[in-house]
Design a protein around this motif. Sequence first.
Motif, PDB file in Angstrom:
ATOM      1  N   VAL B 181       0.854  -1.197   0.000  1.00  0.00           N
ATOM      2  CA  VAL B 181       0.000   0.000   0.000  1.00  0.00           C
ATOM      3  C   VAL B 181       0.887   1.244   0.000  1.00  0.00           C
ATOM      4  N   PHE B 182       1.918   1.188   0.837  1.00  0.00           N
ATOM      5  CA  PHE B 182       2.846   2.320   0.900  1.00  0.00           C
ATOM      6  C   PHE B 182       3.521   2.532  -0.463  1.00  0.00           C
ATOM      7  N   ILE B 183       3.930   1.410  -1.077  1.00  0.00           N
ATOM      8  CA  ILE B 183       4.586   1.509  -2.395  1.00  0.00           C
ATOM      9  C   ILE B 183       3.623   2.115  -3.418  1.00  0.00           C
ATOM     10  N   HIS B 184       2.336   1.737  -3.311  1.00  0.00           N
ATOM     11  CA  HIS B 184       1.351   2.245  -4.273  1.00  0.00           C
ATOM     12  C   HIS B 184       1.143   3.756  -4.130  1.00  0.00           C
ATOM     13  N   ILE B 185       1.505   4.294  -2.997  1.00  0.00           N
ATOM     14  CA  ILE B 185       1.411   5.749  -2.821  1.00  0.00           C
ATOM     15  C   ILE B 185       2.754   6.402  -3.141  1.00  0.00           C
ATOM     16  N   ALA B 186       3.829   5.782  -2.703  1.00  0.00           N
ATOM     17  CA  ALA B 186       5.157   6.395  -2.861  1.00  0.00           C
ATOM     18  C   ALA B 186       5.618   6.413  -4.327  1.00  0.00           C
ATOM     19  N   VAL B 187       5.386   5.310  -5.027  1.00  0.00           N
ATOM     20  CA  VAL B 187       5.897   5.231  -6.409  1.00  0.00           C
ATOM     21  C   VAL B 187       5.248   6.298  -7.312  1.00  0.00           C
ATOM     22  N   PRO B 188       3.923   6.504  -7.237  1.00  0.00           N
ATOM     23  CA  PRO B 188       3.361   7.578  -8.065  1.00  0.00           C
ATOM     24  C   PRO B 188       3.921   8.961  -7.724  1.00  0.00           C
ATOM     25  N   LEU B 189       4.282   9.158  -6.469  1.00  0.00           N
ATOM     26  CA  LEU B 189       4.886  10.452  -6.114  1.00  0.00           C
ATOM     27  C   LEU B 189       6.262  10.592  -6.770  1.00  0.00           C
ATOM     28  N   ILE B 190       7.010   9.500  -6.767  1.00  0.00           N
ATOM     29  CA  ILE B 190       8.317   9.518  -7.450  1.00  0.00           C
ATOM     30  C   ILE B 190       8.094   9.723  -8.947  1.00  0.00           C
ATOM     31  N   LEU B 192       5.744  11.376 -10.334  1.00  0.00           N
ATOM     32  CA  LEU B 192       5.458  12.795 -10.574  1.00  0.00           C
ATOM     33  C   LEU B 192       6.753  13.595 -10.659  1.00  0.00           C
ATOM     34  N   LEU B 193       7.680  13.288  -9.761  1.00  0.00           N
ATOM     35  CA  LEU B 193       8.972  13.985  -9.772  1.00  0.00           C
ATOM     36  C   LEU B 193       9.703  13.733 -11.104  1.00  0.00           C
ATOM     37  N   VAL B 194       9.709  12.475 -11.532  1.00  0.00           N
ATOM     38  CA  VAL B 194      10.444  12.148 -12.762  1.00  0.00           C
ATOM     39  C   VAL B 194       9.724  12.742 -13.987  1.00  0.00           C
ATOM     40  N   MET B 195       8.401  12.807 -13.934  1.00  0.00           N
ATOM     41  CA  MET B 195       7.661  13.455 -15.034  1.00  0.00           C
ATOM     42  C   MET B 195       8.046  14.932 -15.131  1.00  0.00           C
ATOM     43  N   TRP B 196       8.214  15.527 -13.967  1.00  0.00           N
ATOM     44  CA  TRP B 196       8.625  16.936 -13.962  1.00  0.00           C
ATOM     45  C   TRP B 196      10.037  17.079 -14.563  1.00  0.00           C
ATOM     46  N   ILE B 197      10.923  16.166 -14.190  1.00  0.00           N
ATOM     47  CA  ILE B 197      12.276  16.208 -14.764  1.00  0.00           C
ATOM     48  C   ILE B 197      12.205  15.994 -16.278  1.00  0.00           C
ATOM     49  N   HIS B 198      11.292  15.122 -16.691  1.00  0.00           N
ATOM     50  CA  HIS B 198      11.110  14.787 -18.113  1.00  0.00           C
ATOM     51  C   HIS B 198      10.865  16.049 -18.959  1.00  0.00           C
ATOM     52  N   ILE B 199      10.094  16.977 -18.409  1.00  0.00           N
ATOM     53  CA  ILE B 199       9.770  18.179 -19.206  1.00  0.00           C
ATOM     54  C   ILE B 199      10.571  19.394 -18.755  1.00  0.00           C
ATOM     55  N   SER B 200      11.531  19.170 -17.861  1.00  0.00           N
ATOM     56  CA  SER B 200      12.211  20.326 -17.264  1.00  0.00           C
ATOM     57  C   SER B 200      13.039  21.122 -18.271  1.00  0.00           C
ATOM     58  N   ARG B 201      13.406  20.498 -19.390  1.00  0.00           N
ATOM     59  CA  ARG B 201      14.204  21.244 -20.369  1.00  0.00           C
ATOM     60  C   ARG B 201      13.324  21.944 -21.404  1.00  0.00           C
ATOM     61  N   HIS B 202      12.033  21.813 -21.265  1.00  0.00           N
ATOM     62  CA  HIS B 202      11.129  22.476 -22.208  1.00  0.00           C
ATOM     63  C   HIS B 202      10.614  23.779 -21.603  1.00  0.00           C
ATOM     64  N   THR B 203      10.712  24.841 -22.354  1.00  0.00           N
ATOM     65  CA  THR B 203      10.034  26.049 -21.907  1.00  0.00           C
ATOM     66  C   THR B 203       8.596  25.969 -22.390  1.00  0.00           C
ATOM     67  N   HIS B 204       7.703  26.568 -21.686  1.00  0.00           N
ATOM     68  CA  HIS B 204       6.269  26.527 -22.026  1.00  0.00           C
ATOM     69  C   HIS B 204       5.827  25.079 -22.254  1.00  0.00           C
ATOM     70  N   ALA B 205       6.271  24.185 -21.365  1.00  0.00           N
ATOM     71  CA  ALA B 205       5.918  22.764 -21.549  1.00  0.00           C
ATOM     72  C   ALA B 205       4.404  22.594 -21.462  1.00  0.00           C
ATOM     73  N   ARG B 206       3.906  21.710 -22.326  1.00  0.00           N
ATOM     74  CA  ARG B 206       2.456  21.483 -22.330  1.00  0.00           C
ATOM     75  C   ARG B 206       2.127  20.376 -21.340  1.00  0.00           C
ATOM     76  N   SER B 207       1.821  20.766 -20.131  1.00  0.00           N
ATOM     77  CA  SER B 207       1.453  19.746 -19.150  1.00  0.00           C
ATOM     78  C   SER B 207      -0.047  19.760 -18.878  1.00  0.00           C
ATOM     79  N   ASN B 208      -0.764  20.595 -19.613  1.00  0.00           N
ATOM     80  CA  ASN B 208      -2.228  20.588 -19.535  1.00  0.00           C
ATOM     81  C   ASN B 208      -2.774  20.552 -20.952  1.00  0.00           C
ATOM     82  N   PRO B 209      -3.672  19.627 -21.246  1.00  0.00           N
ATOM     83  CA  PRO B 209      -4.267  19.641 -22.586  1.00  0.00           C
ATOM     84  C   PRO B 209      -5.242  20.808 -22.695  1.00  0.00           C
TER      85      PRO B 209
END
Lengths: 167, 523
Positions: B181-190, B192-209
């Motif tokens: 249960v803890f992993i199911h909460i912790a992994v999605p938080l991680i 989210l962090l990696v998704m943020w890193i994924h777009i961190s080099r984009h200016t005006h990144a489209r993170s909302n459709p």
Amino acid sequence: MLRILRGSAQALAYAAFVAFIGYFSASPSYTHTDPDKALIRLSFSHAGAPVRPCRRLTQEELAQLAPNMRKPMDCPRERLALLVEVTLDGQLLHRGSLPPSGLRGDGSSTAYERFTVDAGRHSLGVRMRDTPRESGFDHQREWQIDLKPRQSVMIDFRSETGGFKLL
Amino acid sequence: MNPRSVVRQALERVESGFDAAFGARLNPLYQLGALGWFFYWIVAVSGLYLYVFFDTGIERAYASVEYMTHEQWYAAGVMRSLHRYASDALVVVVLLHLAREFVLDRYRGARWFPWFVGTPILWLIYASGISGYWVVWDKLAQYVAVATAEWLDALPIFGEPIARNFLHESVLSGRFFTLMVFIHIAVPLILLLVMWIHISRHTHARSNPPKALAIGSLAALVVLALAYPAVSQGPANLNEVPAVVSLDWFYLPLYPLFDRYSGLALWGLVGGVTLLLALLPWLPPKRVSAAATVHLDNCNGCGRCEADCPYSAITMVLRTDGAPFSQQAQVDDGRCVRCGICTGACPTATPYRRRSELVAGIELPQLSMQSLRDGTVAAVEKLRGDTKVIVYACDSAAARGLENDHTAVVNVPCVGHLPPALLDFTLTRRHADGVLLAGCRRGDCAFRLGIDWTEQRLAGLRDPYLRKRVPRERIHCVWAGFDGRAVLLREAAAFTERLRSLGSFKPGERGPAGAPAGTMVEN
């Protein structure tokens, strides 16, 4: 007209998308084990005997050790591999050697095997050798069991509670 | 034509269909990354709601999920279904996103970073989803728990088999379940962090459709949740084999392989695919030209290039040459994708300079402003027709064969590379009667923001502006992309006809009142 067409096309696209999601989120079903069969699992963790018995050090050997290291007995850390056999109705179902875990081979051996068998009455046997003996077994047990379809049983081993158990 | 071009053409045809239905701005295939973010948030919000009612102990977990599904079907039940279906949708859009970027070759060179970071994102998505199936503790959870544990046990790193925790009621480990249960909460938080890193080099990144697409997607998922609610598959019973299970094929497609191949073989397969994906940007490495270069003699440190760069490749740093400006642009070669959008943004990229050498504050060495101006002049000089059209085509536009007696083509990496002053120069100096900009599809610029910035510059919404004296009706934009040759040919012919009716450009000529910033056509 164009607006209606586009709206319809969008609705169709959304519908196709969610239909795809909805269907493959739970279909088609997967038959993991034949529903008419039963499952026997062998799973335990147990340390074999040391590879050789402890030996009392001689006075000369003790004198060569640092004063704070002078233990009278020299006991090896390494453990023997276990030999395990499982039989069903007198037929050998599994025979395996389980090496000790750990880089030095000083940990427990672990067993994990599963056998899919026909449901019905069976004679299930299990035996294990965990000492340096050349033949025979140190622990063995046999059960008469009546397995129902899809039933799952587990052979466990706990040395502190009398050896093999069928759960 | 190489295989990738064939696939690319096929992809663009499919996208054309979506363009027709949704319009370029709402085309979901151009918004796959943003949709991934959107589905993630649906999963997160629905998960938070579910957590309120979820009992994290192994004895009561199933009952609490059943309560949500049946007793509170109108709220928690819908949330559970949304949680599952949005997770599935996340997998679909992420895999499509990955495939699309590969087909369009948008993962090599300076773009290696988001691709590389995307590899752990896949693992984290799957870890989040699989652990989610585990915590329901129904028959599917039992199957997933045992199969996953058996697979992990194939690695020689665990002292005691993990699978032992889930083999019999007497050895069932509630503590291990709570860990899941803890992993199911912790992994999605991680994640989210990696998704943020994924777009961190984009200016005006489209993170909302776009809002309409988000509402449509959410509504569709809610309809699915109501029509076909997610349900459990009966309580886990460790004394019985879950012989037949309804698999979620988006998250569990490998599980049937566990029954056919050894755990180590599957680790080899999954590890090999992961390694291949991670190294793909260098297989082979992209041959790239020189990165944008700053010419301090012409850089006044205005910062427009930094603001327009889609890849955060430019930063403004303290002046080093003693010139009376506080800052200067600095290019990170490793991030520069060689689109030239910075040159298009540079106020010194003005082709009118004749007395001094034409050098902009920031330029692509392989296509300097001087060579672009000279190339334009040379191209139109060859034209013989009474109506001369110059086409500036980006690398993704299908401008092959567009040249004829009255049409010349000048290639640029991106339409955003063109400073508005060049269009002004081309038209008001009467080098051409009209300028046609041929680019990628709107919403899918190969360099993310080239079309947006170009349209805004032409409309006077973004610095540097196209001067008011430039007749807008003599500028035509065709955003038809790689597969839009027919559209481009048709539009070029029609544009030429329109120019013919307008006659030659006369200084002081004005377009009709309220004329748009150039006419624009999408494929």
